[in-house]
Structure formats: C-alpha cells, structure tokens
Design a protein around this motif. Structure first.
Motif, mmCIF file in Angstrom:
data_model
loop_
_atom_site.group_PDB
_atom_site.id
_atom_site.type_symbol
_atom_site.label_atom_id
_atom_site.label_comp_id
_atom_site.label_asym_id
_atom_site.label_seq_id
_atom_site.Cartn_x
_atom_site.Cartn_y
_atom_site.Cartn_z
ATOM 1 N N LEU A 66 0.961 -1.365 -0.011
ATOM 2 C CA LEU A 66 -0.073 -0.106 0.065
ATOM 3 C C LEU A 66 0.743 1.389 -0.021
ATOM 4 N N LEU B 138 -0.605 3.083 -3.069
ATOM 5 C CA LEU B 138 -1.469 4.003 -2.750
ATOM 6 C C LEU B 138 -0.893 5.343 -2.159
ATOM 7 N N ARG B 139 0.150 5.079 -1.469
ATOM 8 C CA ARG B 139 0.444 6.415 -0.603
ATOM 9 C C ARG B 139 0.986 7.602 -1.467
#
Length: 122
Positions: free
Chosen positions: A48, A52-53
């Motif tokens: 993630l 996503l970060r």
C-alpha cells in the motif's frame, strides 16, 4: 551496498519488528494475532505504501502544505487503517487515533533507522 539492494526486504523486516513491538507495548491500541499476521500486515503495508501512498500524497498536497507536512501522519494512519481492514481480524487498531499514534511512532523510528543506515553505508 546491500541496504540498497534489499531495501524492500529490510523495510519489511523492520516493519514486522516494529508492528509486533508496538502491539506488545500498546496492547489496548493495536492487536496482532500472531507472528504470521504481523508479516502479512507488514507486507500489505509495504504494498500500500508503494502503490496508494503516492496518490494520497498527491491529492492531499495542498492540505499537507497548509499543515507544514503534519498531514503526512494522517496519510500514514489511513494506510495503516486500510492495512488493518485488508488483513482482517488478526490485525486491528482500537480506533483511528491509535492508528495515528502508531503511524507517528513508526515514522520517527523509520526516519532514525534510515538516517543511520544511509550514514553507515557511505
């Protein structure tokens, strides 16, 4: 040189150790069922953080600038909260506030370790 080559694995190991230690230290705030769940949580967290970060940092850039970077801790807490949702009942935070506190502690420890490893690899 090895730090650069195995950085994902080293970060995974560091995150496993940190998560398990923090779960032991903050028993009311973070629950990890067992070592395997800790490894799974660190793996999901790493994925993630890689996928996503960066997107979350980009869309929250104005707020991050407005708060002089402190909103970055909230982004880290969201990633941890999402990790707990993906991993399931074996990895849970008592509240978002606990996720925020753990994210601050993990960020500080990661910054210290990264600085130490970079300094010693020169």
């Amino acid at each position: 040189m090895m730090f650069n080559r195995f950085s994902f694995l080293q970060r995974l190991l560091i995150n496993v150790i940190m998560l398990l230690a923090l779960a032991g230290f903050f028993k009311n705030g973070l629950y990890i069922e067992n070592f395997t769940t800790g490894i799974l949580a660190a793996l999901v967290l790493g994925i993630l953080n890689g996928i996503l970060r960066p997107f979350l940092q980009l869309i929250s850039l104005p707020l991050t600038l407005l708060t002089f970077g402190l909103f970055g801790f909230v982004i880290n807490a969201v990633i941890l909260w999402l990790t707990s949702w993906i991993v399931g009942a074996g990895f849970q935070f008592a509240s978002f506030g606990w996720a925020l506190l753990i994210s601050v502690i993990m960020s500080v420890i990661n910054a210290i370790l990264s600085s130490y490893l970079v300094r010693n690899n020169k």
